[in-house]
Each structure stands twice: as C-alpha cells, then as structure tokens.
Design a protein around this motif. Structure first.
Motif, PDB file in Angstrom:
ATOM      1  N   LYS A   1      36.630  17.079   2.581  1.00 36.03           N
ATOM      2  CA  LYS A   1      35.465  18.164   1.740  1.00 36.03           C
ATOM      3  C   LYS A   1      36.182  19.431   2.035  1.00 36.03           C
ATOM      4  N   GLY A   2      36.346  20.184   2.808  1.00 32.26           N
ATOM      5  CA  GLY A   2      36.920  21.340   2.939  1.00 32.26           C
ATOM      6  C   GLY A   2      37.854  21.870   1.759  1.00 32.26           C
ATOM      7  N   MET A   3      39.008  21.049   1.420  1.00 32.81           N
ATOM      8  CA  MET A   3      40.007  21.181   0.238  1.00 32.81           C
ATOM      9  C   MET A   3      39.250  21.901  -0.861  1.00 32.81           C
ATOM     10  N   SER A   4      37.414  20.753  -1.077  1.00 31.48           N
ATOM     11  CA  SER A   4      37.310  21.240  -2.309  1.00 31.48           C
ATOM     12  C   SER A   4      36.582  22.922  -2.844  1.00 31.48           C
ATOM     13  N   HIS A   5      35.716  22.988  -1.352  1.00 34.96           N
ATOM     14  CA  HIS A   5      35.515  24.582  -1.658  1.00 34.96           C
ATOM     15  C   HIS A   5      37.094  24.953  -2.242  1.00 34.96           C
ATOM     16  N   ALA A   6      38.225  24.894  -1.800  1.00 33.41           N
ATOM     17  CA  ALA A   6      39.472  25.452  -2.281  1.00 33.41           C
ATOM     18  C   ALA A   6      39.727  25.047  -4.145  1.00 33.41           C
ATOM     19  N   HIS A   7      39.564  24.063  -4.455  1.00 34.38           N
ATOM     20  CA  HIS A   7      39.300  23.674  -5.838  1.00 34.38           C
ATOM     21  C   HIS A   7      38.049  23.967  -6.648  1.00 34.38           C
ATOM     22  N   TYR A   8      36.575  24.338  -6.133  1.00 32.43           N
ATOM     23  CA  TYR A   8      35.508  24.967  -6.680  1.00 32.43           C
ATOM     24  C   TYR A   8      35.448  26.306  -6.055  1.00 32.43           C
ATOM     25  N   PRO A   9      35.920  27.325  -6.028  1.00 30.91           N
ATOM     26  CA  PRO A   9      36.264  28.709  -4.610  1.00 30.91           C
ATOM     27  C   PRO A   9      34.660  29.605  -5.333  1.00 30.91           C
ATOM     28  N   ASP A  10      34.059  28.949  -6.288  1.00 34.74           N
ATOM     29  CA  ASP A  10      32.910  30.073  -6.636  1.00 34.74           C
ATOM     30  C   ASP A  10      31.757  29.453  -6.476  1.00 34.74           C
ATOM     31  N   VAL A  11      30.733  29.373  -5.906  1.00 32.39           N
ATOM     32  CA  VAL A  11      29.052  28.947  -5.959  1.00 32.39           C
ATOM     33  C   VAL A  11      28.642  28.209  -7.184  1.00 32.39           C
ATOM     34  N   ARG A  12      29.098  28.654  -8.240  1.00 30.10           N
ATOM     35  CA  ARG A  12      28.347  27.762  -9.294  1.00 30.10           C
ATOM     36  C   ARG A  12      29.677  26.423  -9.862  1.00 30.10           C
ATOM     37  N   SER A  13      30.614  26.820  -9.806  1.00 29.93           N
ATOM     38  CA  SER A  13      31.855  25.720  -9.703  1.00 29.93           C
ATOM     39  C   SER A  13      31.219  24.674  -8.557  1.00 29.93           C
ATOM     40  N   PHE A  14      31.101  25.224  -7.460  1.00 25.38           N
ATOM     41  CA  PHE A  14      31.206  23.705  -6.665  1.00 25.38           C
ATOM     42  C   PHE A  14      29.526  23.281  -6.809  1.00 25.38           C
ATOM     43  N   SER A  15      27.874  24.222  -6.718  1.00 21.70           N
ATOM     44  CA  SER A  15      27.245  23.894  -7.132  1.00 21.70           C
ATOM     45  C   SER A  15      27.718  22.690  -8.430  1.00 21.70           C
ATOM     46  N   LYS A  16      28.105  22.295  -9.589  1.00 19.85           N
ATOM     47  CA  LYS A  16      28.048  21.514 -10.337  1.00 19.85           C
ATOM     48  C   LYS A  16      29.181  20.745  -9.856  1.00 19.85           C
ATOM     49  N   MET A  17      30.131  20.994  -9.103  1.00 21.57           N
ATOM     50  CA  MET A  17      30.887  19.427  -7.581  1.00 21.57           C
ATOM     51  C   MET A  17      29.917  18.771  -7.673  1.00 21.57           C
ATOM     52  N   LEU A  18      28.560  19.711  -6.859  1.00 17.32           N
ATOM     53  CA  LEU A  18      27.866  19.036  -6.230  1.00 17.32           C
ATOM     54  C   LEU A  18      26.543  17.708  -6.683  1.00 17.32           C
ATOM     55  N   VAL A  19      26.227  18.469  -8.091  1.00 22.01           N
ATOM     56  CA  VAL A  19      25.143  17.365  -9.045  1.00 22.01           C
ATOM     57  C   VAL A  19      26.137  16.414  -9.222  1.00 22.01           C
ATOM     58  N   ASP A  20      27.659  16.627 -10.119  1.00 21.77           N
ATOM     59  CA  ASP A  20      28.578  15.969 -10.078  1.00 21.77           C
ATOM     60  C   ASP A  20      28.399  14.313  -9.502  1.00 21.77           C
ATOM     61  N   LEU A  21      29.060  14.923  -7.742  1.00 19.78           N
ATOM     62  CA  LEU A  21      28.703  13.541  -7.096  1.00 19.78           C
ATOM     63  C   LEU A  21      27.134  12.946  -6.829  1.00 19.78           C
ATOM     64  N   ASN A  22      26.741  13.574  -6.778  1.00 20.84           N
ATOM     65  CA  ASN A  22      24.705  13.283  -6.648  1.00 20.84           C
ATOM     66  C   ASN A  22      24.618  11.911  -8.239  1.00 20.84           C
ATOM     67  N   ARG A  23      25.228  12.785  -8.899  1.00 18.84           N
ATOM     68  CA  ARG A  23      25.332  12.190 -10.418  1.00 18.84           C
ATOM     69  C   ARG A  23      26.039  10.460 -10.434  1.00 18.84           C
ATOM     70  N   TYR A  24      27.563  11.027  -9.635  1.00 19.10           N
ATOM     71  CA  TYR A  24      28.039   9.821  -9.540  1.00 19.10           C
ATOM     72  C   TYR A  24      27.950   8.651  -8.392  1.00 19.10           C
ATOM     73  N   LEU A  25      26.665   8.725  -7.410  1.00 15.70           N
ATOM     74  CA  LEU A  25      25.905   8.111  -6.969  1.00 15.70           C
ATOM     75  C   LEU A  25      24.542   7.463  -6.988  1.00 15.70           C
ATOM     76  N   SER A  26      24.146   8.609  -7.776  1.00 13.79           N
ATOM     77  CA  SER A  26      22.951   7.774  -8.036  1.00 13.79           C
ATOM     78  C   SER A  26      22.791   6.541  -8.358  1.00 13.79           C
ATOM     79  N   PRO A  27      22.921   5.718  -8.925  1.00 19.96           N
ATOM     80  CA  PRO A  27      22.957   4.385  -8.717  1.00 19.96           C
ATOM     81  C   PRO A  27      22.539   3.024  -6.791  1.00 19.96           C
ATOM     82  N   LYS A  28      23.154   4.253  -6.504  1.00 19.77           N
ATOM     83  CA  LYS A  28      23.136   3.923  -5.086  1.00 19.77           C
ATOM     84  C   LYS A  28      22.325   4.277  -4.287  1.00 19.77           C
ATOM     85  N   VAL A  29      21.843   6.033  -3.708  1.00 19.12           N
ATOM     86  CA  VAL A  29      20.880   6.674  -3.768  1.00 19.12           C
ATOM     87  C   VAL A  29      19.696   6.111  -4.150  1.00 19.12           C
TER      88      VAL A  29
END
Length: 397
Positions: free
Chosen positions: A176-204
């Motif tokens: 999780k901490g390393m994700s901040h280094a890979h997505y260092p600005d709030v917009r790329s970080f937010s896209k990553m969060l949305v993609d994570l939810n899209r990946y998990l959406s069949p389960k959540v």
C-alpha cells in the motif's frame, strides 16, 4: 454503463447501542431488497471493515464494533455461515489492529475467523486504465463475496476516505505504501483506486458507511470525532461517497475518485443519477464539517511552475508539531519514496522528523500513520496568498 439510477440509503442512527445499530442496518438493507439480493449462503463471504490502525473505537479511526456485529448478525440469521473478516492496516499487524479496535472480540463471540491479510499474490487486471497489476491479500483472493464496512472520515490526500478507498485495504502489507510512490499525484492515485474497485467489483456486493460518529479535520487517523448519527448503504461506492460529500458541503466534482469512478463506469456521482432512500439528506447536513473544500489536485506540481523551489513554497505539505512528537520514527518508516523525504534527527536530547520537501511527493502517509497526531497538512503562506485564497469553503453542489 447502463443508465440506471444508483440507490443510496440514508438511515439515521443516534448511537452505537448494539440493538439500535442492528435494527437500523437491517432496515437500510431491506430498503435495497434485503441481504439476499447481494450474497448467497453457499458463498465464502468476507466482511471488510476499515482497520487503518489499532485504535479504540471511540477514536473514530476504525469501523465501530457495533456496526461490524450488526452485519454479522444479519448474515448469520440468514443462514450465511461461511463468514470471515479482515483488512490490511496502514501500520501494524491485522490481528493487533483488530484486537485494539474491538473487532476481534466481536469476531470471537460469533466464531468468525480473521483471514490472511499480511501476504497475498500479484494479480493481472488487463482492463485496468490507471494500472494493470495489484498485490491482493490472500484473504480477498479466497473469498467469493465481500461486504465493505467503510468509516466516514476526512483524508489529507483524497479529501475524504469512504466506500471507494476502503478497498485499498485489500492490497496487503507494505504494498500500500509503495503504491503512493508508483502513483505520486492524487489523480493517478485515484485512478488506481477506481481500477482496484473495478477489479474487485464482482466480489464486493454491498457498501456500508459507519457515520454514526465520523472524523473531521486531520483525518484519517488524527482528526476529531464528530457525531453525524447516520449510516449510509449502497451497492454503488461512488454514489455513496458522493452522498457523504454532499452531506458535509463538499462538491463531489472536486474528488477524482468520484469523477474517474463515473468516467470509468464504476458508479455515479451526479445527483440526477442517484436515488436517495430512507431519510432526507438535509436532516444530516453539516455545512461546517471540517474538511478542505478545495478541488483535489489544485495546486499540485503539474499545475504550477516547473521550478521545484516555487512548488515547495506554495503547495500544501506535512508539518510536524514538535511538542506532540514522540520521535517514534513511524513517519520515516511510512515514507514510500526511495530517498526518504523524512529523517529522524536529535536536537537537545529530543528526536523529531526533519522534512526534505524537495523529495516529498505529498502522499501524506506520514500524517496518516503518525500515532499521536503530531503531523498535519498545512498551506505555506505564499500558497494561502495565491492558489488557495478564498477557496476552502466553496459550497457543495
């Protein structure tokens, strides 16, 4: 995305009395058609609370045990017996965070096991827009369905933390901490969060937000508990977070997790696409809720001068209160950049963090993880006089 309105239930709840929370949560889920609409008895169901760190329930850092227990009761009464729970804290082990927050005692009472959230596997998500790989906790991979129990809080980077961001705990350990280094600005970080939810959406399948006592100010771990006396429930995390934002006079269009969420077909944030059920939003409207009412990303490096020295003079940054600081070094440990932006130094027999703002990526992990609330996010004087002037209390839409 099919043009169908997302439903969000607003259910008042005056306190964390166990029976009251159970009755209110059941009534809210019944308005959506009942728990059977979202899960089936043969599925392995993971209850995923917010366990940011080991804190007592009254600190409003984690999902309250009463909400956790109410969800367990609802499921077990419906003969859903293949239950487990878990989350990956920002700091510390899942078991210790669960024990300190009071969730472990509830889980033991109902014989609900804590799943593995310290290890996992890297998965490929080929449909990802912001990213195509995630390090997912084993407990998530071994589940068939997930019920997400978010906490209503502010957040230094994304303004709020709620239903969308709660799934970040499905990424295990230090990844999780390393994700901040890979997505260092709030917009790329937010896209990553949305993609994570899209990946998990069949389960959540279902999202519940514990807002009976929320957190304002220096969230998500060091803010002030404030009674909102409400539970929010939806199967659309974007619509749920947008409802929370409107409730605290924060314009949802300021939040990339929501705008990207609709753009990337995770859910809806626009009012015309959301049907509110239960009680009226106005009953819980708190326009003075302490949150930064400024578009997320405004003033970040990409929008300013290319000169780094100018950027550091105007953009918001983490600042330590040396009187509160205990010199524990958690901030340095949580900094995700390779060349740490924080170093613990000793002056006059006291240890405290020294910041190198030219290295800081403004992820605010240090502020989030500080165990004593000694770090807050401040705007430098030049920033107050320029890009942030008169913008922190804009009305919500």
């Amino acid at each position: 995305m099919e043009n169908k309105k997302s439903r969000v239930v607003i259910m008042g709840c005056e306190s964390y009395d166990n029976e009251l929370v159970y009755e209110k949560l059941k009534a809210a889920i019944d308005l959506l058609g009942g728990i059977d609409q979202f899960v089936s008895p043969q599925e392995r169901i993971l209850i995923k609370p917010n366990l940011l760190r080991g804190k007592k329930a009254e600190a409003a850092v984690t999902t309250h045990p009463a909400v956790f227990e109410a969800m367990i009761r609802l499921l077990q009464e419906g003969t859903y017996n293949r239950l487990s729970y878990g989350d990956s804290p920002g700091f510390g082990a899942p078991a210790s965070a669960a024990k300190e927050s009071g969730l472990a005692a509830v889980a033991s009472k109902y014989e609900i096991p804590l799943k593995e959230f310290s290890h996992g596997q890297q998965i490929d998500f080929f449909l990802g827009i912001g990213t195509k790989k995630y390090d997912i906790a084993q407990g998530v991979l071994e589940s068939d369905a997930i019920i997400s129990l978010a906490k209503m809080k502010t957040h230094g980077l994304t303004r709020i933390t709620g239903a969308v961001k709660n799934q970040f705990g499905c990424v295990y350990g230090l990844n999780k901490g390393m994700s901040h280094a890979h997505y260092p600005d709030v917009r790329s970080f937010s896209k990553m969060l949305v993609d994570l939810n899209r990946y998990l959406s069949p389960k959540v399948r279902l999202f519940v937000m514990d807002g009976i006592v929320a957190m304002e100010g220096n969230g998500p771990a060091s803010g002030k508990p404030v009674p909102m006396k409400v539970l929010l429930v939806s199967d659309d995390p974007v619509a749920l977070d947008a409802t929370f934002a409107r409730m605290i006079n924060l314009d949802p269009s300021f939040l990339p997790t929501l705008t990207y969420g609709e753009e990337m077909e995770l859910g809806y944030w626009t009012a015309e696409n959301i049907e509110l059920l239960g009680e009226p939003l106005e009953k819980f409207y708190q326009p003075d809720f302490d949150v930064v009412r400024l578009p997320v990303g405004e003033g970040e490096p990409s929008t300013l001068s290319a000169l780094k020295v100018v950027q550091d003079l105007v953009i918001q940054r983490p600042v330590v209160d040396k009187e509160k600081c205990i010199g524990c070094g958690v901030c340095q440990e949580s900094c995700p950049v390779e060349k740490k932006a924080i170093r613990i130094v000793e002056r006059k027999r006291r240890k405290y963090p020294l910041y190198f703002y030219n290295r800081c990526i403004r992820c605010y992990c240090c502020q989030e993880m500080c165990p004593v609330g000694a770090i807050s996010i401040k705007t430098p004087l030049l920033g107050k006089l320029t890009i942030y002037k008169n913008k922190e209390n804009l009305p919500a839409k």
